[in-house]
Design a protein around this motif. Structure first.
Motif, PDB file in Angstrom:
ATOM      1  N   PRO A  17       0.840  -1.281  -0.088  1.00 26.70           N
ATOM      2  CA  PRO A  17       0.158   0.055   0.128  1.00 26.70           C
ATOM      3  C   PRO A  17       0.957   1.185  -0.142  1.00 26.70           C
ATOM      4  CG  PRO A  17      -0.919  -1.489   1.608  1.00 26.70           C
ATOM      5  CD  PRO A  17       0.430  -2.088   1.167  1.00 26.70           C
ATOM      6  N   TRP A 167      -6.689  -7.813   8.646  1.00 27.78           N
ATOM      7  CA  TRP A 167      -5.991  -6.674   8.264  1.00 27.78           C
ATOM      8  C   TRP A 167      -5.685  -5.470   9.182  1.00 27.78           C
ATOM      9  CZ3 TRP A 167      -5.120  -8.336   3.692  1.00 27.78           C
ATOM     10  CH2 TRP A 167      -6.121  -9.341   2.946  1.00 27.78           C
ATOM     11  N   TYR A 170      -2.078  -4.216   9.027  1.00 25.92           N
ATOM     12  CA  TYR A 170      -1.461  -4.759   7.577  1.00 25.92           C
ATOM     13  C   TYR A 170      -0.722  -3.701   7.149  1.00 25.92           C
ATOM     14  CZ  TYR A 170      -0.559  -6.535   2.820  1.00 25.92           C
ATOM     15  OH  TYR A 170       0.068  -6.649   1.517  1.00 25.92           O
ATOM     16  N   SER A 223       0.484 -14.149  -2.279  1.00 25.26           N
ATOM     17  CA  SER A 223       0.103 -13.745  -0.893  1.00 25.26           C
ATOM     18  C   SER A 223       1.135 -13.704   0.003  1.00 25.26           C
ATOM     19  CB  SER A 223      -0.910 -14.667  -0.415  1.00 25.26           C
ATOM     20  OG  SER A 223      -0.447 -16.134  -0.141  1.00 25.26           O
ATOM     21  N   THR A 226       3.124 -10.238  -0.547  1.00 28.93           N
ATOM     22  CA  THR A 226       2.608  -9.278  -0.175  1.00 28.93           C
ATOM     23  C   THR A 226       2.074  -9.427   1.459  1.00 28.93           C
ATOM     24  OG1 THR A 226       0.448 -10.149  -0.833  1.00 28.93           O
ATOM     25  CG2 THR A 226       1.746  -8.436  -2.465  1.00 28.93           C
ATOM     26  N   TYR A 228       0.113 -11.298   2.770  1.00 28.94           N
ATOM     27  CA  TYR A 228      -1.311 -11.765   2.874  1.00 28.94           C
ATOM     28  C   TYR A 228      -1.547 -13.067   3.738  1.00 28.94           C
ATOM     29  CZ  TYR A 228      -3.460  -8.096  -0.014  1.00 28.94           C
ATOM     30  OH  TYR A 228      -4.211  -6.986  -0.885  1.00 28.94           O
ATOM     31  N   THR A 288     -11.436 -10.193   1.451  1.00 31.54           N
ATOM     32  CA  THR A 288     -10.290  -9.675   0.714  1.00 31.54           C
ATOM     33  C   THR A 288     -10.535  -8.581  -0.225  1.00 31.54           C
ATOM     34  OG1 THR A 288     -10.672 -11.489  -1.170  1.00 31.54           O
ATOM     35  CG2 THR A 288      -9.241 -12.092   0.642  1.00 31.54           C
ATOM     36  N   PRO A 292     -10.012  -4.868   3.291  1.00 29.68           N
ATOM     37  CA  PRO A 292      -8.881  -4.115   3.344  1.00 29.68           C
ATOM     38  C   PRO A 292      -9.150  -2.645   3.096  1.00 29.68           C
ATOM     39  CG  PRO A 292      -8.846  -6.286   2.031  1.00 29.68           C
ATOM     40  CD  PRO A 292     -10.325  -6.108   2.236  1.00 29.68           C
ATOM     41  N   ALA A 298      -6.586   1.065  -2.042  1.00 29.39           N
ATOM     42  CA  ALA A 298      -6.503  -0.178  -2.869  1.00 29.39           C
ATOM     43  C   ALA A 298      -5.118  -0.007  -3.796  1.00 29.39           C
ATOM     44  CB  ALA A 298      -7.381  -0.326  -4.073  1.00 29.39           C
ATOM     45  N   TYR A 302      -3.401  -5.587  -4.236  1.00 32.51           N
ATOM     46  CA  TYR A 302      -4.913  -5.875  -3.873  1.00 32.51           C
ATOM     47  C   TYR A 302      -5.909  -6.315  -5.144  1.00 32.51           C
ATOM     48  CZ  TYR A 302      -9.804  -4.414  -3.151  1.00 32.51           C
ATOM     49  OH  TYR A 302     -11.073  -4.482  -2.992  1.00 32.51           O
ATOM     50  N   TYR A 303      -5.718  -5.525  -6.336  1.00 34.25           N
ATOM     51  CA  TYR A 303      -6.403  -5.990  -7.409  1.00 34.25           C
ATOM     52  C   TYR A 303      -6.137  -7.343  -8.007  1.00 34.25           C
ATOM     53  CZ  TYR A 303      -8.191  -1.320  -7.626  1.00 34.25           C
ATOM     54  OH  TYR A 303      -8.779   0.086  -7.243  1.00 34.25           O
ATOM     55  N   ASN A 306      -7.239 -10.395  -6.034  1.00 35.80           N
ATOM     56  CA  ASN A 306      -8.568 -10.568  -5.951  1.00 35.80           C
ATOM     57  C   ASN A 306      -8.938 -11.078  -7.383  1.00 35.80           C
ATOM     58  OD1 ASN A 306      -9.779  -9.935  -3.271  1.00 35.80           O
ATOM     59  ND2 ASN A 306      -8.743  -8.235  -3.447  1.00 35.80           N
TER      60      ASN A 306
END
Length: 386
Positions: A17, A167, A170, A223, A226, A228, A288, A292, A298, A302-303, A306
């Motif tokens: 982010p 999250w 995060y 994941s 990042t 996750y 998810t 977040p 975003a 993130y994009y 997902n």
């Protein structure tokens, strides 16, 4: 140029982010974070899995198959014929009527003999019942152990009960040893599945299986990059929750335990639908996609994450359609073939010849008729609806 591509690939804005950099995820003060270099370990570990699988199938699955009376079906081999063999290997395994007529003239066989030759030749290439049983046994063992281990890893964590806590803080969330090994083992196993897919039992959903394995490997790896980790452990445990049921149903199918196979398959269908069509889209994907944004803006990661989750969900819908259709026919008592299966081909002439060769009813047949190498619905050229 390589350094430029490397810098672009690991650009902070792609993976993290805004206002955060990789420096924020460096180990300090006793806190450990995920590192991309950790995943190098999964490749050699995948080959270790292949060795363990070979030993398991040889010294555990094969004796187990004997105890459960898993019998091979006698297959009549196609006679040596260079003309037909060349057409089979280089042109087509299912010749059209015009091809059959032409091959009949070239080979000296009658059209009926040509058809029988191709039928037997296709049966020779199909995996044996023992191979299917051994493969199902290995997957059942891993998925069961992985599911139990996954629940041990996440069941005592606060984010298992409150998905918003996935999250909190995060991406500055430290890595636990249990999470590290859970990730390493799961990713290594899926690498091993991808490495062995060419030699495993072939299924009609082969392309979907390749897409599934690749998407799973990308998701697990991404994941990890990042951080996750909390979401990743939830997703992996959710997937393992139904897979071992399907593999156990296949094992009982090959052993001829028809009622047990039916009952387990119905349980599997229920668990699959609940986990993949209800919990995953309405709880996990909501976690998810929506949660977040309450903690950070975003970003590309993130994009991308997902998007890959949606790809997996589409595969789940595809497999759920087949599973529901099979389960419906189970309940109504209709005999049905698994659309993904590739069963042996026979005709009355072949069956008569088999009886003449063996002097008895061919293995795989019962007083109620042939079981098609076990139960027709789960005759495994599957892969798992994963």
């Amino acid at each position: 140029m390589f350094q430029t591509l490397y810098n672009y690939f690991w650009w902070d804005r792609l993976w993290l982010p805004a206002n955060l950099t990789w420096a924020d995820l460096e180990d300090r003060d006793g806190r450990v974070y995920t590192k991309a270099s950790d995943l190098y370990f999964t490749i050699p570990l995948a080959f270790v899995f292949l060795v363990i699988r070979h030993l398991f199938e040889t010294y555990v699955a094969t004796p187990l198959a004997g105890l459960l009376n898993v019998k091979e079906k006698i297959r009549l081999k196609a006679t040596q014929n260079p003309v037909l063999e060349k057409f089979y290997t280089s042109s087509c395994k299912h010749p059209k009527q015009a091809d059959i007529e032409g091959l009949s003239k070239k080979s000296g066989y009658t059209p009926r003999q040509v058809e029988r030759w191709f039928r037997r030749r296709r049966n020779q290439d199909r995996p044996s019942l023992l191979k299917k049983f051994r493969e199902a046994s290995w997957r059942f063992t891993f998925y069961l152990i992985a599911f139990i281990a996954g629940m041990v890893v996440i069941a005592d964590k606060p984010w298992f009960y409150d998905l918003r806590k996935v999250w909190e803080g995060y991406p500055v969330q430290s890595l636990l040893p249990s999470q590290y090994w859970y990730y390493m083992i799961e990713l290594s196993f899926y690498w091993s599945l991808l490495f062995s897919i060419a030699s495993d039992v072939k299924r009609k959903d082969f392309k979907e299986q390749v897409i599934h394995h690749v998407a799973t490997i990308i998701l697990i790896s991404f994941s990890w990059f990042t951080n996750y980790i909390r979401a990743g452990t939830l997703i992996m445990a959710l997937h393992d929750s139904s897979d071992y049921l399907l593999e156990s149903a296949k094992m009982f199918n090959y052993a001829g335990w028809k009622n047990t196979c039916n009952n387990i398959f119905i349980v599997f269908a229920v668990v699959f639908i609940i986990t993949r069509l209800i919990i995953l889209p309405f709880w996990i994907l909501h976690c998810t996609i929506i949660y977040p944004l309450e903690f950070y803006p975003a970003f590309f990661g993130y994009y991308f994450f997902n998007f890959m989750m949606v790809v997996l969900q589409c595969l789940h819908i595809f497999w759920a359609f087949l599973i529901i259709r099979m389960a419906q026919k189970f309940i109504t008592g209709k005999v049905v073939e698994d659309e993904r299966s590739d069963r042996d081909e026979t005709d009355n002439t072949d069956e008569e010849e088999e009886k003449a060769v063996t002097g008895s009813t061919p293995p795989g047949a019962t007083k109620n008729g042939p079981l098609t190498n076990g139960h027709p619905v789960l005759n495994n050229n599957h892969r798992k609806a994963e």
